[in-house]
Design a protein around this motif. Structure first.
Motif, PDB file in Angstrom:
ATOM      1  N   LYS A  37     -16.316  43.778  22.152  1.00 36.71           N
ATOM      2  CA  LYS A  37     -15.779  44.010  20.818  1.00 36.71           C
ATOM      3  C   LYS A  37     -16.561  43.216  19.767  1.00 36.71           C
ATOM      4  CE  LYS A  37     -11.524  43.556  18.156  1.00 36.71           C
ATOM      5  NZ  LYS A  37     -10.144  43.091  18.167  1.00 36.71           N
ATOM      6  N   ARG A  57     -15.600  36.377  23.683  1.00 39.19           N
ATOM      7  CA  ARG A  57     -15.639  37.798  24.080  1.00 39.19           C
ATOM      8  C   ARG A  57     -15.981  37.950  25.561  1.00 39.19           C
ATOM      9  NH1 ARG A  57     -12.602  39.746  20.211  1.00 39.19           N
ATOM     10  NH2 ARG A  57     -13.619  39.831  18.194  1.00 39.19           N
ATOM     11  N   CYS A  73     -13.245  40.136  27.702  1.00 39.84           N
ATOM     12  CA  CYS A  73     -13.584  41.399  28.363  1.00 39.84           C
ATOM     13  C   CYS A  73     -14.012  41.159  29.814  1.00 39.84           C
ATOM     14  CB  CYS A  73     -14.658  42.158  27.582  1.00 39.84           C
ATOM     15  SG  CYS A  73     -16.310  41.452  27.649  1.00 39.84           S
TER      16      CYS A  73
END
Length: 107
Positions: free
Chosen positions: A86, A50, A54
């Protein structure tokens, strides 16, 4: 980032890299009977993924806990601030500084 810069100079390319990093416990093992592959799993891996997804192209993004460890080891980290991740919600993330990053005083 240094090696990528060298590759780009030698091959006349403009490859870019986005990196996500996290630290912690993982589960590791070999999966597959026909074509065995070593893999790692766990929350640590998911958060690192993640951090990448991101993140920002050309930058290395890390979690706050990882940034603290890196800073104790002498690395410079820049707080990105609250970042939506997320599956994790809003986390405070950091960028690890490299010689290829623009400095805040650069214009």
């Amino acid at each position: 980032m240094t090696i990528l810069d060298q590759i780009n100079k030698e091959s006349f390319q403009r490859f870019k890299l986005r990196v996500g990093l996290n630290h912690g416990a993982v589960i590791a093992g070999v999966v597959g009977a026909q074509k065995p592959q070593y893999d790692i799993w766990g929350n640590t891996v998911n958060v690192a993924s993640r951090m990448d997804s991101c993140g920002v192209m050309g930058r290395m993004q890390v979690t706050e806990d990882t940034a603290k460890i890196l800073m104790k080891a002498g690395y410079e980290c820049e707080c990105r601030g609250p970042t939506f991740v997320k599956g994790k919600g809003t986390l405070t993330t950091y960028f690890v500084r490299t010689p290829f990053d623009p400095r805040p005083d650069d214009k």
